[in-house]
Design a protein around this motif. Structure first.
Motif, PDB file in Angstrom:
ATOM      1  N   ASP A  10       0.834  -1.203   0.000  1.00  0.00           N
ATOM      2  CA  ASP A  10       0.000   0.000   0.000  1.00  0.00           C
ATOM      3  C   ASP A  10       0.866   1.249   0.000  1.00  0.00           C
ATOM      4  OD1 ASP A  10       0.970   0.192   2.563  1.00  0.00           O
ATOM      5  OD2 ASP A  10      -0.938  -0.145   3.562  1.00  0.00           O
ATOM      6  N   CYS A  11       2.199   1.050  -0.186  1.00  0.00           N
ATOM      7  CA  CYS A  11       3.193   2.134  -0.235  1.00  0.00           C
ATOM      8  C   CYS A  11       3.329   2.863   1.107  1.00  0.00           C
ATOM      9  CB  CYS A  11       2.869   3.119  -1.366  1.00  0.00           C
ATOM     10  SG  CYS A  11       3.016   2.383  -3.010  1.00  0.00           S
ATOM     11  N   ARG A  12       2.721   2.293   2.170  1.00  0.00           N
ATOM     12  CA  ARG A  12       2.959   2.788   3.525  1.00  0.00           C
ATOM     13  C   ARG A  12       3.532   1.688   4.418  1.00  0.00           C
ATOM     14  NH1 ARG A  12      -2.257   4.396   2.425  1.00  0.00           N
ATOM     15  NH2 ARG A  12      -3.076   2.841   3.888  1.00  0.00           N
ATOM     16  N   ASP A  13       3.532   0.449   3.914  1.00  0.00           N
ATOM     17  CA  ASP A  13       3.994  -0.688   4.706  1.00  0.00           C
ATOM     18  C   ASP A  13       5.486  -0.967   4.539  1.00  0.00           C
ATOM     19  OD1 ASP A  13       4.032  -1.721   2.115  1.00  0.00           O
ATOM     20  OD2 ASP A  13       2.192  -2.875   2.398  1.00  0.00           O
ATOM     21  N   GLY A  14       6.163  -0.218   3.662  1.00  0.00           N
ATOM     22  CA  GLY A  14       7.595  -0.400   3.469  1.00  0.00           C
ATOM     23  C   GLY A  14       7.962  -1.478   2.476  1.00  0.00           C
ATOM     24  N   LEU A  15       6.997  -2.284   2.026  1.00  0.00           N
ATOM     25  CA  LEU A  15       7.325  -3.380   1.117  1.00  0.00           C
ATOM     26  C   LEU A  15       7.811  -2.893  -0.245  1.00  0.00           C
ATOM     27  CD1 LEU A  15       4.497  -5.967   1.865  1.00  0.00           C
ATOM     28  CD2 LEU A  15       6.804  -5.865   2.783  1.00  0.00           C
ATOM     29  N   GLN A  16       7.453  -1.636  -0.594  1.00  0.00           N
ATOM     30  CA  GLN A  16       7.960  -1.091  -1.847  1.00  0.00           C
ATOM     31  C   GLN A  16       9.487  -0.963  -1.816  1.00  0.00           C
ATOM     32  OE1 GLN A  16       6.385   0.636   0.426  1.00  0.00           O
ATOM     33  NE2 GLN A  16       7.409   2.580   0.787  1.00  0.00           N
ATOM     34  N   ARG A  17      10.091  -0.992  -0.616  1.00  0.00           N
ATOM     35  CA  ARG A  17      11.552  -0.887  -0.496  1.00  0.00           C
ATOM     36  C   ARG A  17      12.265  -2.099  -1.081  1.00  0.00           C
ATOM     37  NH1 ARG A  17      13.485  -0.237   5.167  1.00  0.00           N
ATOM     38  NH2 ARG A  17      15.341   0.712   4.220  1.00  0.00           N
ATOM     39  N   PHE A  18      11.537  -3.203  -1.268  1.00  0.00           N
ATOM     40  CA  PHE A  18      12.156  -4.351  -1.935  1.00  0.00           C
ATOM     41  C   PHE A  18      12.555  -3.992  -3.365  1.00  0.00           C
ATOM     42  CE2 PHE A  18      10.114  -7.003   1.394  1.00  0.00           C
ATOM     43  CZ  PHE A  18      11.229  -7.754   1.756  1.00  0.00           C
ATOM     44  N   GLY A  19      12.003  -2.906  -3.885  1.00  0.00           N
ATOM     45  CA  GLY A  19      12.415  -2.443  -5.202  1.00  0.00           C
ATOM     46  C   GLY A  19      13.868  -2.001  -5.242  1.00  0.00           C
ATOM     47  N   LYS A  20      14.437  -1.731  -4.073  1.00  0.00           N
ATOM     48  CA  LYS A  20      15.856  -1.368  -3.983  1.00  0.00           C
ATOM     49  C   LYS A  20      16.739  -2.593  -3.727  1.00  0.00           C
ATOM     50  CE  LYS A  20      14.801   3.255  -2.164  1.00  0.00           C
ATOM     51  NZ  LYS A  20      15.033   4.224  -1.058  1.00  0.00           N
ATOM     52  N   CYS A  21      16.121  -3.762  -3.728  1.00  0.00           N
ATOM     53  CA  CYS A  21      16.849  -4.999  -3.412  1.00  0.00           C
ATOM     54  C   CYS A  21      16.750  -6.009  -4.549  1.00  0.00           C
ATOM     55  CB  CYS A  21      16.291  -5.616  -2.128  1.00  0.00           C
ATOM     56  SG  CYS A  21      16.216  -4.494  -0.716  1.00  0.00           S
ATOM     57  N   LEU A  22      16.588  -5.534  -5.765  1.00  0.00           N
ATOM     58  CA  LEU A  22      16.334  -6.441  -6.888  1.00  0.00           C
ATOM     59  C   LEU A  22      17.516  -7.368  -7.155  1.00  0.00           C
ATOM     60  CD1 LEU A  22      14.514  -3.983  -9.326  1.00  0.00           C
ATOM     61  CD2 LEU A  22      13.499  -5.652  -7.747  1.00  0.00           C
ATOM     62  N   GLU A  23      18.719  -6.854  -7.051  1.00  0.00           N
ATOM     63  CA  GLU A  23      19.886  -7.710  -7.292  1.00  0.00           C
ATOM     64  C   GLU A  23      19.962  -8.830  -6.261  1.00  0.00           C
ATOM     65  OE1 GLU A  23      24.772  -7.467  -7.707  1.00  0.00           O
ATOM     66  OE2 GLU A  23      23.590  -5.628  -7.493  1.00  0.00           O
ATOM     67  N   GLU A  24      19.664  -8.485  -4.995  1.00  0.00           N
ATOM     68  CA  GLU A  24      19.710  -9.491  -3.932  1.00  0.00           C
ATOM     69  C   GLU A  24      18.613 -10.544  -4.109  1.00  0.00           C
ATOM     70  OE1 GLU A  24      22.149  -6.228  -2.941  1.00  0.00           O
ATOM     71  OE2 GLU A  24      20.010  -6.231  -3.458  1.00  0.00           O
ATOM     72  N   LEU A  25      17.427 -10.128  -4.526  1.00  0.00           N
ATOM     73  CA  LEU A  25      16.358 -11.086  -4.793  1.00  0.00           C
ATOM     74  C   LEU A  25      16.751 -12.016  -5.936  1.00  0.00           C
ATOM     75  CD1 LEU A  25      13.231  -8.753  -4.474  1.00  0.00           C
ATOM     76  CD2 LEU A  25      13.900 -10.576  -2.892  1.00  0.00           C
ATOM     77  N   TYR A  26      17.385 -11.449  -6.945  1.00  0.00           N
ATOM     78  CA  TYR A  26      17.836 -12.254  -8.085  1.00  0.00           C
ATOM     79  C   TYR A  26      18.891 -13.270  -7.646  1.00  0.00           C
ATOM     80  CZ  TYR A  26      19.785 -13.410 -12.664  1.00  0.00           C
ATOM     81  OH  TYR A  26      20.238 -14.075 -13.776  1.00  0.00           O
ATOM     82  N   LEU A  27      19.808 -12.841  -6.781  1.00  0.00           N
ATOM     83  CA  LEU A  27      20.838 -13.750  -6.276  1.00  0.00           C
ATOM     84  C   LEU A  27      20.229 -14.847  -5.398  1.00  0.00           C
ATOM     85  CD1 LEU A  27      23.661 -11.190  -5.387  1.00  0.00           C
ATOM     86  CD2 LEU A  27      23.658 -12.842  -7.271  1.00  0.00           C
ATOM     87  N   ASN A  28      19.041 -14.599  -4.885  1.00  0.00           N
ATOM     88  CA  ASN A  28      18.337 -15.589  -4.075  1.00  0.00           C
ATOM     89  C   ASN A  28      17.511 -16.547  -4.930  1.00  0.00           C
ATOM     90  OD1 ASN A  28      17.512 -16.824  -1.680  1.00  0.00           O
ATOM     91  ND2 ASN A  28      15.816 -15.419  -1.345  1.00  0.00           N
ATOM     92  N   GLY A  29      17.660 -16.461  -6.237  1.00  0.00           N
ATOM     93  CA  GLY A  29      16.978 -17.398  -7.124  1.00  0.00           C
ATOM     94  C   GLY A  29      15.670 -16.904  -7.689  1.00  0.00           C
ATOM     95  N   ILE A  30      15.325 -15.634  -7.440  1.00  0.00           N
ATOM     96  CA  ILE A  30      14.074 -15.086  -7.949  1.00  0.00           C
ATOM     97  C   ILE A  30      14.272 -14.654  -9.406  1.00  0.00           C
ATOM     98  CG2 ILE A  30      12.304 -13.336  -7.630  1.00  0.00           C
ATOM     99  CD1 ILE A  30      12.533 -15.450  -5.388  1.00  0.00           C
ATOM    100  N   GLU A  31      13.312 -15.019 -10.265  1.00  0.00           N
ATOM    101  CA  GLU A  31      13.409 -14.706 -11.686  1.00  0.00           C
ATOM    102  C   GLU A  31      12.418 -13.642 -12.129  1.00  0.00           C
ATOM    103  OE1 GLU A  31      12.837 -18.452 -13.583  1.00  0.00           O
ATOM    104  OE2 GLU A  31      14.726 -19.303 -12.822  1.00  0.00           O
ATOM    105  N   ARG A  32      11.380 -13.400 -11.304  1.00  0.00           N
ATOM    106  CA  ARG A  32      10.365 -12.410 -11.673  1.00  0.00           C
ATOM    107  C   ARG A  32       9.810 -11.761 -10.414  1.00  0.00           C
ATOM    108  NH1 ARG A  32       5.292 -13.647 -15.789  1.00  0.00           N
ATOM    109  NH2 ARG A  32       4.748 -11.475 -16.235  1.00  0.00           N
ATOM    110  N   VAL A  33       9.708 -10.431 -10.422  1.00  0.00           N
ATOM    111  CA  VAL A  33       9.150  -9.682  -9.300  1.00  0.00           C
ATOM    112  C   VAL A  33       8.115  -8.714  -9.849  1.00  0.00           C
ATOM    113  CG1 VAL A  33       9.590  -8.117  -7.372  1.00  0.00           C
ATOM    114  CG2 VAL A  33      11.309  -9.822  -8.008  1.00  0.00           C
ATOM    115  N   ALA A  34       6.929  -8.738  -9.278  1.00  0.00           N
ATOM    116  CA  ALA A  34       5.881  -7.792  -9.649  1.00  0.00           C
ATOM    117  C   ALA A  34       5.405  -7.069  -8.391  1.00  0.00           C
ATOM    118  CB  ALA A  34       4.709  -8.503 -10.327  1.00  0.00           C
TER     119      ALA A  34
END
Length: 298
Positions: A10-34
């Motif tokens: 909801d852009c107030r819960d802080g979860l949008q900050r994962f947008g600054k962690c895309l490389e780390e998510l990719y290194l964790n085996g994630i192939e797609r983030v929406a």
């Protein structure tokens, strides 16, 4: 284990900050983030319906601005639409072929939930994929460095509360399908809590109950150890209040998340029969990896 994430914010819960962690998510085996965000329409019977297009465009721009450099091989989408959050999230799961939903939910009690509602708990009966529930307060307190490290270890060490009931057996079976060969998870700890106050345990010494539980759990775990390699599987038995022991073990044993399942969470029946899993979802500061009924029949 998981390849396609849908992050509902909801852009107030802080979860949008994962947008600054895309490389780390990719290194964790994630192939797609929406990232999915709904713009709510105000209920107002007076005058013409509000045109939400400017608000939708503004939120899209804000979310795109948060995104860091996208590593090659990672697909990233931003879905912002007007409408009810639950409907948009369910559509997003289908559109993006997501296999895990990440959402936020503050700590609260059952009465507060019934009075004011919860988008996350409203979703649970409708989901066919697991959901990781995170505390907005926790995400807000992380520095970016800490959040990036967490993004690389979302599923590293999972605590699985176990009681030999069918929903937990189904969860263990599902994990047995997901874990073999994965690099996202390193260790699974099955925890059985002997509750001396439970009616079925009254009249029996706690130490005897603990020894029986340890033997039963060892027989259950033994054939699974080879199946889930390279993930390490172990079993623990504690004595005390189930909720307190589960939350304490998650902290003491350095868990990154608690994995659980229950058919009753968020249902009408939870008013009369309290769900331990529901209390974990409402009270745990650790992220909770919840498997709805629809995600266990794979």
């Amino acid at each position: 284990m998981f390849k396609s994430l849908l992050i509902a914010t909801d852009c107030r819960d802080g979860l949008q900050r994962f947008g600054k962690c895309l490389e780390e998510l990719y290194l964790n085996g994630i192939e797609r983030v929406a990232f999915v965000h709904s713009v709510a329409r105000q209920d107002d019977d007076i005058g013409l319906p509000e045109d939400l297009t400017p608000k939708v465009q503004a939120q899209q721009a804000r979310l795109h601005k948060v995104l860091s450099a996208v590593p090659a091989g990672l697909e990233v989408e931003v879905l912002v639409q007007a409408g009810k959050a639950v409907d948009l999230i369910l559509r997003g799961i289908q559109t993006c072929s997501s296999d895990l939903l990440i959402t936020g939910m503050g700590i609260h009690d059952l009465l507060t939930e019934k009075l004011f509602g919860s988008t996350t708990l409203e979703l649970l009966p409708k989901l066919t994929i697991p959901v990781m529930v995170m505390r907005p307060q926790l995400i807000a307190a992380f520095t970016l460095e800490e959040l990036r490290l967490r993004s690389r270890h979302l599923f590293r060490s999972l605590l699985v509360p176990f009681d030999f009931e069918e929903p937990r057996r189904q969860l263990l079976s599902r994990l047995g399908q997901l874990l073999p060969g994965t690099s996202q998870c390193q260790a699974i700890t099955l925890l059985y809590v002997v509750d001396p106050s439970a009616r079925r345990n009254q009249g029996s010494p706690a130490e005897e109950l603990k020894r029986r539980a340890e033997a039963d759990l060892a027989r259950l775990v033994e054939p699974l150890v080879e199946q889930v390699k390279p993930v390490q599987l172990r079993a623990l038995v504690r004595v005390g209040s189930p909720l307190q022991e589960i939350l304490a073990t998650a902290a003491d044993e350095d868990m990154t998340a608690i994995a659980t399942a229950s058919p009753r969470v968020g249902s009408f029946w939870e008013w009369s029969v309290r769900s331990l899993t529901g209390e974990i979802l409402r009270q745990s500061w650790h992220p909770v990896l919840f498997f709805p009924r629809g995600s266990l029949a794979q």
